[in-house]
Write an enzyme that holds these catalytic residues in place. Sequence first.
Site, PDB file in Angstrom:
ATOM      1  N   TYR A   1      30.629   0.758 -30.183  1.00  0.00           N
ATOM      2  CA  TYR A   1      30.007   0.908 -28.668  1.00  0.00           C
ATOM      3  C   TYR A   1      28.567   0.017 -28.575  1.00  0.00           C
ATOM      4  O   TYR A   1      28.042  -0.014 -29.343  1.00  0.00           O
ATOM      5  CB  TYR A   1      29.584   2.593 -28.532  1.00  0.00           C
ATOM      6  CG  TYR A   1      30.765   3.275 -28.648  1.00  0.00           C
ATOM      7  CD1 TYR A   1      32.142   2.983 -28.564  1.00  0.00           C
ATOM      8  CD2 TYR A   1      30.313   4.745 -28.563  1.00  0.00           C
ATOM      9  CE1 TYR A   1      33.208   3.852 -28.689  1.00  0.00           C
ATOM     10  CE2 TYR A   1      31.592   5.707 -28.325  1.00  0.00           C
ATOM     11  CZ  TYR A   1      33.146   5.063 -28.529  1.00  0.00           C
ATOM     12  OH  TYR A   1      33.783   6.168 -28.680  1.00  0.00           O
TER      13      TYR A   1
ATOM     14  N   GLU B   1      26.210  27.509 -17.462  1.00  0.00           N
ATOM     15  CA  GLU B   1      26.942  27.187 -16.596  1.00  0.00           C
ATOM     16  C   GLU B   1      26.307  27.001 -14.976  1.00  0.00           C
ATOM     17  O   GLU B   1      26.880  26.289 -14.449  1.00  0.00           O
ATOM     18  CB  GLU B   1      28.227  28.030 -16.427  1.00  0.00           C
ATOM     19  CG  GLU B   1      29.073  27.974 -17.742  1.00  0.00           C
ATOM     20  CD  GLU B   1      30.173  29.174 -17.496  1.00  0.00           C
ATOM     21  OE1 GLU B   1      29.894  30.140 -17.135  1.00  0.00           O
ATOM     22  OE2 GLU B   1      31.496  28.804 -18.243  1.00  0.00           O
TER      23      GLU B   1
END
Length: 441
Positions: free
Chosen positions: A345, A420
């Site tokens: 990468y 969340e």
Amino acid sequence: MRIKPLLLILACSFPGAVTPVHAVESGLLKEIQSRAAAMEARTIAWRRDIHQHPELSNQEHRTAALVAEHLQKLGLDVRTGVGGTGVVGVLKGSKPGKVLALRADMDALPVRETVDLPFASRAKGRHMGKEVDVMHACGHDGHTAILMATAEVLAGMRDQLPGTVKFIFQPAEEGASEAPKHEGEHIGARAMVDAGVLENPKVDAVFGLHLMPGFHVGTVAYRPGAILASGDTFEMTVTGKQTHGGFPWNGVDPIVTASQIVLGMQTIVSRQLDLSKEPAVVSIGMIQGGNRENIIPEKVELRGTVRAFDNAMRADIQKRMRTTAQAIAQASGAKAELRFQDPGYAATINDERLTARMLPTLAQATQGRAVLASKLSASEDFSEYQSKVPGMFFFLGATDPKKDTASAAPNHSPSFAIDEAALTVGVRTMAALTLDYLNGD
Ligand SMILES: [Zn+2]
Ligand SMILES: [Zn+2]
């Protein structure tokens, strides 16, 4: 991935952000906020569903089907099976304009979840030919849910959208879960780029985010220039000549040679690179050779990783590693063969102008909670898109503000967990960035 030392400053003190170029006008931002808030329960439900059914790299069939069905319902032009299990949805605004890509990754990791959640993963998958436990231990379940919700928010605002949005749901960000079918096989972002995801219509810029427990919910962390390192894995074989440990002169000792190479490698970053430019890391994490105390073996195998924040330095390190290994081996009468796993990468380097331009939007979408991130020596294949078009990758705070970020479980840990509430922050930030980018010059 893990963030530890953080250099936090207020967004607006970033010198590139002199004046907001095209901040979201308050009316639009309000609409984005209320649409994102109205979707919160569904966004969380998607995330939980994906969390409970995690899939390893290039096995994201269920997740891809869920995404494709949703995008089709929104009336987007949808392509599936892109670069493996990837899904791409194209949303055309009511007026012509630029083309912006938003990217989410969908794959999970071979990790056994230890978090006590009603929707904790019990899933299994195949990793390198073995059955393993699978978990969304890097938050890609959240990224997928955020982008599904962003697509719905923006589809609902199509009349105010000048230009086109391409939603890229990418497989295999974490790397392969099976041996390559052929040498140099492309997966993940690279496979999607090969499949033409940045063409037809041609993408002008790309945005991506990553959930990070190192930041509190409500915060986004940006960085102009390099934000994540390149990541390259290497293997090396040092070959000598086997002999009795009592008569080393009758052979060539690959253990001593490998030891010298390990030390030689450590002088590349510390003595040969201009560290005032960017930091870099060469780490050898595995060294194996021999099976008995009095036998000098034939071979030693080493494996390691190289990280850099500048792609020219990345190439230079690889060249110097070869020279160092070969010259030391030659001096000992041994042979060193160095192989880099292809492809690694590249560094994730945010376009400086684009980041400066979007910074006021990041600040507005988070009520001033955009902070400067330090560089992080994890890596991301988002860099693959950035090698073709200007891009900005940022971190989305994932830890409950009442908790200490320093003790939050890092990405890839079996106890990785997110608050969340981060999901809706992600949705409104992505939607605001999109409207601002497309409304700009
Ligand atoms: Zn990861
Ligand atoms: Zn990740």
